[in-house]
Design an enzyme around this catalytic site. Structure first.
Site, PDB file in Angstrom:
ATOM      1  CG  HIS A  52      -4.820 -35.041  45.547  1.00  0.00           C
ATOM      2  ND1 HIS A  52      -5.787 -34.315  46.217  1.00  0.00           N
ATOM      3  CD2 HIS A  52      -5.497 -35.892  44.713  1.00  0.00           C
ATOM      4  CE1 HIS A  52      -6.979 -34.701  45.788  1.00  0.00           C
ATOM      5  NE2 HIS A  52      -6.830 -35.650  44.882  1.00  0.00           N
TER       6      HIS A  52
ATOM      7  CG  ASN B 209     -10.080 -36.558  46.458  1.00  0.00           C
ATOM      8  OD1 ASN B 209      -9.732 -35.384  46.560  1.00  0.00           O
ATOM      9  ND2 ASN B 209      -9.920 -37.247  45.332  1.00  0.00           N
TER      10      ASN B 209
ATOM     11  CB  CYS C 254      -7.383 -33.852  42.165  1.00  0.00           C
ATOM     12  SG  CYS C 254      -8.993 -34.494  42.609  1.00  0.00           S
TER      13      CYS C 254
HETATM   14  O1  UT7 Z   1      -8.173 -37.326  42.825  1.00  0.00           O
HETATM   15  C1  UT7 Z   1      -8.290 -38.300  41.838  1.00  0.00           C
HETATM   16  C2  UT7 Z   1      -9.652 -38.864  41.963  1.00  0.00           C
HETATM   17  N1  UT7 Z   1      -9.925 -40.233  42.087  1.00  0.00           N
HETATM   18  C3  UT7 Z   1      -9.088 -41.247  42.434  1.00  0.00           C
HETATM   19  O2  UT7 Z   1      -7.924 -41.111  42.611  1.00  0.00           O
HETATM   20  C4  UT7 Z   1      -9.744 -42.579  42.560  1.00  0.00           C
HETATM   21  C5  UT7 Z   1      -8.853 -43.696  42.106  1.00  0.00           C
HETATM   22  N2  UT7 Z   1      -9.522 -45.005  42.212  1.00  0.00           N
HETATM   23  C6  UT7 Z   1      -9.764 -45.554  43.409  1.00  0.00           C
HETATM   24  O3  UT7 Z   1      -9.498 -44.988  44.445  1.00  0.00           O
HETATM   25  C7  UT7 Z   1     -10.351 -46.953  43.418  1.00  0.00           C
HETATM   26  O4  UT7 Z   1     -10.363 -47.472  42.109  1.00  0.00           O
HETATM   27  C8  UT7 Z   1     -11.794 -47.012  44.012  1.00  0.00           C
HETATM   28  C9  UT7 Z   1     -11.727 -46.747  45.508  1.00  0.00           C
HETATM   29  C10 UT7 Z   1     -12.705 -46.000  43.346  1.00  0.00           C
HETATM   30  C11 UT7 Z   1     -12.391 -48.397  43.814  1.00  0.00           C
HETATM   31  O5  UT7 Z   1     -11.526 -49.383  44.382  1.00  0.00           O
HETATM   32  P1  UT7 Z   1     -11.111 -50.673  43.558  1.00  0.00           P
HETATM   33  O6  UT7 Z   1     -10.297 -51.488  44.450  1.00  0.00           O
HETATM   34  O7  UT7 Z   1     -10.480 -50.205  42.259  1.00  0.00           O
HETATM   35  O8  UT7 Z   1     -12.478 -51.364  43.326  1.00  0.00           O
HETATM   36  P2  UT7 Z   1     -13.138 -51.854  41.946  1.00  0.00           P
HETATM   37  O9  UT7 Z   1     -13.722 -50.705  41.215  1.00  0.00           O
HETATM   38  O10 UT7 Z   1     -12.180 -52.756  41.232  1.00  0.00           O
HETATM   39  O11 UT7 Z   1     -14.301 -52.746  42.509  1.00  0.00           O
HETATM   40  C12 UT7 Z   1     -14.052 -53.977  43.234  1.00  0.00           C
HETATM   41  C13 UT7 Z   1     -15.368 -54.482  43.761  1.00  0.00           C
HETATM   42  C14 UT7 Z   1     -16.464 -54.518  42.699  1.00  0.00           C
HETATM   43  O12 UT7 Z   1     -17.274 -55.645  42.962  1.00  0.00           O
HETATM   44  P3  UT7 Z   1     -17.104 -56.999  42.091  1.00  0.00           P
HETATM   45  O13 UT7 Z   1     -17.335 -56.596  40.675  1.00  0.00           O
HETATM   46  O14 UT7 Z   1     -15.687 -57.462  42.361  1.00  0.00           O
HETATM   47  O15 UT7 Z   1     -18.157 -57.890  42.675  1.00  0.00           O
HETATM   48  C15 UT7 Z   1     -17.251 -53.273  42.981  1.00  0.00           C
HETATM   49  O16 UT7 Z   1     -18.592 -53.365  42.577  1.00  0.00           O
HETATM   50  O17 UT7 Z   1     -15.830 -53.622  44.783  1.00  0.00           O
HETATM   51  C16 UT7 Z   1     -17.148 -53.196  44.491  1.00  0.00           C
HETATM   52  N3  UT7 Z   1     -17.317 -51.849  45.006  1.00  0.00           N
HETATM   53  C17 UT7 Z   1     -17.745 -51.598  46.257  1.00  0.00           C
HETATM   54  N4  UT7 Z   1     -18.096 -52.414  47.248  1.00  0.00           N
HETATM   55  C18 UT7 Z   1     -18.486 -51.853  48.404  1.00  0.00           C
HETATM   56  C19 UT7 Z   1     -17.051 -50.651  44.384  1.00  0.00           C
HETATM   57  N5  UT7 Z   1     -17.324 -49.641  45.220  1.00  0.00           N
HETATM   58  C20 UT7 Z   1     -17.755 -50.205  46.383  1.00  0.00           C
HETATM   59  C21 UT7 Z   1     -18.172 -49.673  47.609  1.00  0.00           C
HETATM   60  N6  UT7 Z   1     -18.535 -50.528  48.602  1.00  0.00           N
HETATM   61  N7  UT7 Z   1     -18.227 -48.358  47.854  1.00  0.00           N
END
Ligand code: UT7
Length: 330
Positions: free
Chosen positions: A255, A285, A115
């Site tokens: 970005h 993204n 990225c």
């Molecule tokens: O260019 C660089 C590339 N990438 C990035 O910059 C990504 C950086 N990270 C992020 O944007 C975020 O960490 C994510 C959007 C990927 C995830 O968001 P988060 O707030 O960090 O969620 P999490 O991984 O802590 O998950 C929270 C909850 C979990 O459920 P439990 O364990 O609390 O029951 C996940 O299983 O959300 C759940 N979850 C979802 N629920 C619905 C994870 N993905 C999803 C989804 N839909 N798509």
């Protein structure tokens, strides 16, 4: 006279197909509400035609930038394509794109920094122009992220989209253009965001395909925290070494990885949101394409003398910030 590099024109290309959050919710266990709230994405574009990929989108964006700058392929001396999803492992996608655009007198290479690829390529291209050896460079960021997405994995497939953006970088004697940059890489973070298989360590086998190791793999939380801290730090450092304050920044082009990352950085820098380019809602993204697409979307606003700050964060980990002083074409 010292040469500087300035952006003479911009162009972008987004595929027509709109993949909405409600359609994604038919593929994985997610909701429009969760994706909108946690990522800021409502929809993303997908290049559906299986016969077209990164080079096609790069060509479309590059052609638009060339038309706007009113330059022919003959004038272009270097083509750089920043991409994490090259057309093939080799040769460089830039070679294929140059051929599609009828560019015959240039040397061409790809920039791989995920990225951060476009940001690193912009800095590299600017230095090549500042060396006095080159006058005109075509710089493109293009990614077909859908080609490395596992559309059964809700942790990743909701975030990314396909697209391309381009710009023509030219030499000027005027005191405008690309100014300073702060660029960094910390390879100890590489396993938090990578495509495991397909390279020389894990070449494609039936097993790597079965295990979905050719898809993007990410530890979202680790990436999120590091991104906010590292982007903010590099922007602060950039302001420091440029003798600028956040108030001097007219436009901020980050970005587009996650709306919450952009908002957190803007808050840390105390940048009002009307200065902050955000189009993640429409495109997700797009990896190397997000910054040139953002520049293209806002290019009509830019006036000579406007100070623009660009920043990125991506796999590697790689990140950084760069400032430029806009110069309008006559
Ligand atoms: O260019 C660089 C590339 N990438 C990035 O910059 C990504 C950086 N990270 C992020 O944007 C975020 O960490 C994510 C959007 C990927 C995830 O968001 P988060 O707030 O960090 O969620 P999490 O991984 O802590 O998950 C929270 C909850 C979990 O459920 P439990 O364990 O609390 O029951 C996940 O299983 O959300 C759940 N979850 C979802 N629920 C619905 C994870 N993905 C999803 C989804 N839909 N798509």
């Amino acid at each position: 006279m010292r040469k500087r590099a300035y952006i003479s024109s911009t162009g972008s290309y987004l595929p027509d197909y709109v993949l909405t959050n409600s359609e994604i919710a038919t593929m994985v266990d997610t909701t429009d509400e969760w994706i909108s709230e946690r990522c800021g994405v409502k929809e993303r574009r997908i290049l559906k035609d299986k016969n077209l990929a990164t080079a096609y989108m790069a060509k479309m964006a590059g052609e638009r930038a060339m038309q706007k700058a009113k330059i022919s392929g003959e004038e272009i001396e270097i083509v750089i394509v920043a991409t994490a999803t090259p057309e093939h492992q080799f040769p460089a996608t830039a070679a294929i794109v140059a051929d599609m655009l009828g560019i015959k007198n240039a040397w061409c290479f790809d920039q791989m920094a995920a990225c951060s690829g476009f940001l690193f390529a912009l800095n590299t291209a600017a230095k090549l122009i500042e060396s006095g050896s080159y006058k005109t460079i075509l710089l493109i960021g293009s990614d077909k992220m859908s080609s490395i997405m596992d559309f059964t994995n809700r942790n990743t497939c909701v975030l990314f989209g396909d697209g391309a953006g381009a710009l023509i970088l030219k030499a000027t004697d005027a005191p405008y253009g690309i100014k300073k940059s702060v660029l960094r890489t910390d390879g100890s973070g590489y396993k938090y965001l990578y495509q495991k298989a397909g390279g020389s360590l894990f070449p494609a086998t039936a097993e790597t395909v079965l295990n979905k190791e050719h898809s993007l793999s990410m530890n979202g939380q680790a990436v999120f925290k590091t991104a906010v801290n590292n982007i903010s730090e590099s922007c602060v450092k950039l302001l420091e070494i440029s003798d600028l304050s956040a108030a001097d920044i007219k436009y901020f082009i980050p970005h587009q990885a996650n709306k919450r990352i952009i908002l957190a950085v803007a808050e840390k820098l105390e940048l009002p949101l009307d200065k902050v380019m955000m189009n993640i809602e429409k495109y997700g993204n797009t990896t190397c394409a997000s910054i040139p697409i953002g520049l293209d979307e806002w290019s009509n606003r830019f006036k000579t003398g406007d100070i623009i700050m660009i920043c990125a964060f991506g796999a590697g980990f790689s990140w950084g910030a760069l400032s430029l002083n806009w110069l309008e074409e006559n």
